[in-house]
Design a protein around this motif. Sequence first.
Motif, PDB file in Angstrom:
ATOM      1  N   PRO A 138      33.836  31.858  34.890  1.00 47.65           N
ATOM      2  CA  PRO A 138      34.036  30.409  34.804  1.00 47.65           C
ATOM      3  C   PRO A 138      35.252  30.064  33.958  1.00 47.65           C
ATOM      4  CG  PRO A 138      32.325  31.081  33.285  1.00 47.65           C
ATOM      5  CD  PRO A 138      32.716  32.323  34.049  1.00 47.65           C
ATOM      6  N   VAL A 139      35.683  28.825  34.073  1.00 46.98           N
ATOM      7  CA  VAL A 139      36.695  28.301  33.165  1.00 46.98           C
ATOM      8  C   VAL A 139      35.975  27.613  32.007  1.00 46.98           C
ATOM      9  CG1 VAL A 139      38.530  28.046  34.851  1.00 46.98           C
ATOM     10  CG2 VAL A 139      36.835  26.233  34.618  1.00 46.98           C
ATOM     11  N   LEU A 140      36.676  27.471  30.882  1.00 47.64           N
ATOM     12  CA  LEU A 140      36.072  26.901  29.676  1.00 47.64           C
ATOM     13  C   LEU A 140      36.678  25.529  29.394  1.00 47.64           C
ATOM     14  CD1 LEU A 140      36.141  30.102  27.413  1.00 47.64           C
ATOM     15  CD2 LEU A 140      34.276  29.277  28.861  1.00 47.64           C
ATOM     16  N   VAL A 141      35.826  24.598  28.980  1.00 46.43           N
ATOM     17  CA  VAL A 141      36.301  23.240  28.699  1.00 46.43           C
ATOM     18  C   VAL A 141      35.533  22.688  27.512  1.00 46.43           C
ATOM     19  CG1 VAL A 141      34.659  22.278  30.376  1.00 46.43           C
ATOM     20  CG2 VAL A 141      36.650  20.931  29.659  1.00 46.43           C
ATOM     21  N   ARG A 142      36.249  21.970  26.672  1.00 45.87           N
ATOM     22  CA  ARG A 142      35.582  21.331  25.528  1.00 45.87           C
ATOM     23  C   ARG A 142      34.726  20.166  26.019  1.00 45.87           C
ATOM     24  NH1 ARG A 142      40.685  20.748  21.478  1.00 45.87           N
ATOM     25  NH2 ARG A 142      41.714  20.302  23.476  1.00 45.87           N
ATOM     26  N   CYS A 143      33.539  20.034  25.466  1.00 44.15           N
ATOM     27  CA  CYS A 143      32.599  19.015  25.924  1.00 44.15           C
ATOM     28  C   CYS A 143      33.130  17.601  25.706  1.00 44.15           C
ATOM     29  CB  CYS A 143      31.251  19.192  25.227  1.00 44.15           C
ATOM     30  SG  CYS A 143      30.381  20.693  25.747  1.00 44.15           S
ATOM     31  N   SER A 144      33.948  17.431  24.676  1.00 40.44           N
ATOM     32  CA  SER A 144      34.523  16.103  24.437  1.00 40.44           C
ATOM     33  C   SER A 144      35.444  15.685  25.589  1.00 40.44           C
ATOM     34  CB  SER A 144      35.296  16.103  23.121  1.00 40.44           C
ATOM     35  OG  SER A 144      36.335  17.081  23.142  1.00 40.44           O
ATOM     36  N   GLU A 145      36.098  16.662  26.215  1.00 38.10           N
ATOM     37  CA  GLU A 145      36.961  16.372  27.357  1.00 38.10           C
ATOM     38  C   GLU A 145      36.158  16.291  28.654  1.00 38.10           C
ATOM     39  OE1 GLU A 145      40.180  19.106  27.562  1.00 38.10           O
ATOM     40  OE2 GLU A 145      40.962  18.622  25.565  1.00 38.10           O
ATOM     41  N   LEU A 146      35.157  17.155  28.795  1.00 38.38           N
ATOM     42  CA  LEU A 146      34.338  17.130  30.008  1.00 38.38           C
ATOM     43  C   LEU A 146      33.656  15.777  30.179  1.00 38.38           C
ATOM     44  CD1 LEU A 146      33.347  18.767  32.431  1.00 38.38           C
ATOM     45  CD2 LEU A 146      31.435  19.562  31.024  1.00 38.38           C
ATOM     46  N   ALA A 147      33.328  15.145  29.066  1.00 38.33           N
ATOM     47  CA  ALA A 147      32.690  13.827  29.138  1.00 38.33           C
ATOM     48  C   ALA A 147      33.617  12.780  29.741  1.00 38.33           C
ATOM     49  CB  ALA A 147      32.246  13.392  27.739  1.00 38.33           C
ATOM     50  N   GLN A 148      34.924  13.043  29.731  1.00 39.25           N
ATOM     51  CA  GLN A 148      35.875  12.083  30.304  1.00 39.25           C
ATOM     52  C   GLN A 148      35.970  12.194  31.828  1.00 39.25           C
ATOM     53  OE1 GLN A 148      39.719  11.989  28.288  1.00 39.25           O
ATOM     54  NE2 GLN A 148      38.828  12.976  26.497  1.00 39.25           N
ATOM     55  N   ILE A 149      35.458  13.278  32.385  1.00 43.42           N
ATOM     56  CA  ILE A 149      35.486  13.458  33.852  1.00 43.42           C
ATOM     57  C   ILE A 149      34.050  13.760  34.322  1.00 43.42           C
ATOM     58  CG2 ILE A 149      37.900  14.156  33.992  1.00 43.42           C
ATOM     59  CD1 ILE A 149      36.918  17.080  34.089  1.00 43.42           C
ATOM     60  N   PRO A 150      33.137  12.814  34.242  1.00 41.55           N
ATOM     61  CA  PRO A 150      31.729  13.065  34.565  1.00 41.55           C
ATOM     62  C   PRO A 150      31.495  13.497  36.002  1.00 41.55           C
ATOM     63  CG  PRO A 150      32.164  10.709  34.362  1.00 41.55           C
ATOM     64  CD  PRO A 150      33.378  11.419  33.845  1.00 41.55           C
ATOM     65  N   VAL A 151      32.484  13.318  36.879  1.00 41.49           N
ATOM     66  CA  VAL A 151      32.318  13.746  38.251  1.00 41.49           C
ATOM     67  C   VAL A 151      32.091  15.251  38.347  1.00 41.49           C
ATOM     68  CG1 VAL A 151      34.806  14.016  38.590  1.00 41.49           C
ATOM     69  CG2 VAL A 151      33.334  13.639  40.559  1.00 41.49           C
ATOM     70  N   VAL A 152      32.587  16.016  37.379  1.00 39.93           N
ATOM     71  CA  VAL A 152      32.462  17.468  37.389  1.00 39.93           C
ATOM     72  C   VAL A 152      31.121  17.925  36.821  1.00 39.93           C
ATOM     73  CG1 VAL A 152      33.457  19.609  36.455  1.00 39.93           C
ATOM     74  CG2 VAL A 152      34.949  17.779  37.276  1.00 39.93           C
ATOM     75  N   GLY A 153      30.480  17.115  35.993  1.00 41.70           N
ATOM     76  CA  GLY A 153      29.221  17.498  35.362  1.00 41.70           C
ATOM     77  C   GLY A 153      29.255  17.197  33.879  1.00 41.70           C
ATOM     78  N   HIS A 154      28.275  17.709  33.168  1.00 44.33           N
ATOM     79  CA  HIS A 154      28.208  17.424  31.738  1.00 44.33           C
ATOM     80  C   HIS A 154      27.715  18.644  30.980  1.00 44.33           C
ATOM     81  CE1 HIS A 154      24.188  16.451  33.366  1.00 44.33           C
ATOM     82  NE2 HIS A 154      23.755  16.962  32.233  1.00 44.33           N
ATOM     83  N   CYS A 155      27.869  18.593  29.653  1.00 44.93           N
ATOM     84  CA  CYS A 155      27.439  19.690  28.784  1.00 44.93           C
ATOM     85  C   CYS A 155      25.954  19.564  28.463  1.00 44.93           C
ATOM     86  CB  CYS A 155      28.249  19.687  27.496  1.00 44.93           C
ATOM     87  SG  CYS A 155      29.990  20.107  27.712  1.00 44.93           S
ATOM     88  N   ALA A 156      25.403  20.674  28.014  1.00 45.14           N
ATOM     89  CA  ALA A 156      24.037  20.648  27.501  1.00 45.14           C
ATOM     90  C   ALA A 156      24.037  19.908  26.165  1.00 45.14           C
ATOM     91  CB  ALA A 156      23.528  22.072  27.327  1.00 45.14           C
ATOM     92  N   PRO A 157      22.927  19.287  25.783  1.00 42.22           N
ATOM     93  CA  PRO A 157      22.868  18.566  24.501  1.00 42.22           C
ATOM     94  C   PRO A 157      23.256  19.461  23.329  1.00 42.22           C
ATOM     95  CG  PRO A 157      20.947  18.077  25.836  1.00 42.22           C
ATOM     96  CD  PRO A 157      21.665  19.185  26.539  1.00 42.22           C
ATOM     97  N   GLY A 158      24.166  18.970  22.512  1.00 39.57           N
ATOM     98  CA  GLY A 158      24.596  19.710  21.336  1.00 39.57           C
ATOM     99  C   GLY A 158      25.664  20.750  21.577  1.00 39.57           C
TER     100      GLY A 158
END
Length: 405
Positions: free
Chosen positions: A174-194
């Motif tokens: 997989p590729v790695l992404v910071r959760c703070s940035e992933l939250a800006q593109i919710p179309v891709v999905g979201h992080c687990a809590p915490g």
Amino acid sequence: MPLVAGLGELGYFAAYHPATTDAQSAAYLTGFVLVMLGLVVAGPWLTMAAARTVARWTSRPAALIAMRRLGDDPRAGFRSVAGLVLALFVTTATLSIMSTINANRDALNGAPEVRKAVVATSLLGPEQSALLPAVPDGVVARARAVPGFEGMALLHDNPAGIGASRYGRERIVPVLVRCSELAQIPVVGHCAPGAVVAAVDRNDVLDLQAHPDKEWPSAPVTAEEVAGLPVAIVYATTDDSPAAKEQLRTLFTVEFPSYLARMAEDWSSEGQKKLQGWRRLADAVLLTTLPIAGCSLAVSVVAGLSDRRRPFAMLRLAGAPLRLLQRVLGLESALPLLAVSALAIGTGFAAAELFLKSQMRYDLVSPGPAYYGLTGFGLAASLAIIASTLPLLKRITGPEAVRNG
């Protein structure tokens, strides 16, 4: 048996397929050829088994005579329908693959949320040397200043293979992404809590589908460590205005010359062209195989009738009604057709399932009304061809056919 060997090879490559396209094509072609050979080899055996089964449960003279002949010489009974059986296998496998692709890519134009995105990916593949070491802060600031910009995330390369999994022999990193940035593109999905960093499947980022409910597993690395990794994908979302998307694409193209910046429309147009090509190929297969198989069936039935005109003529002289002999001839042709067609259709579905699982990770979807209508029409037309040869029985089994010399 070649049928088992062919399905076994397809199944093997469903779990362990070669890395190159040419090797995969050769492997699947070999598997499909073996399956078709297996159908030809297994056809007479299945014809014999079906004939013996019917003979046990019938007391009608026509059925007993027909089943006895099929049981004694199943190869001759199957030979007349072999072409149609292969056509049904090819038709079933082709249309099953096509319908599944259509069902899974009903959004070939991209899901509505994905059509708002602009994505930049490497032209040279996932090799470490081909990737951007970082995205300058100035470029990020200019992207955010575009009217209509909504969010952006940098998806980083994963040379250590954190969170990697296996699909057969293929290692999926997989590729790695910071959760703070992933939250800006919710179309891709979201992080687990915490979670601080998520491990995201690259294919799910680029498949034109929306995954807002997908919760990606966390990766055991810090945000600072991820920021130091090369950037594999730049994913930005907009308000779907053409101006915003074009400005972002232009910005990414200028700033990342070794990357390809595209919108969903760009990917979808390529997908539509490929799918259109597959549809034309399927149409060519159907329009070629079914008429040829139907002609082959007609020739085989007439040739078989001509070869047996003397035995049929003697039965007529012995008092057998013409309608009885016609039913015998019809059953001898119809039983192999229906029995082996069921095997061909089932094998076609199995071959399509193995291909789709290994190549596209799709679950088989029913081909739909067009397939069933075409299959029903093909079988009905075949039975009609058989029926059309029955009147010949009266003309070629007269008393003169019994004379010697």
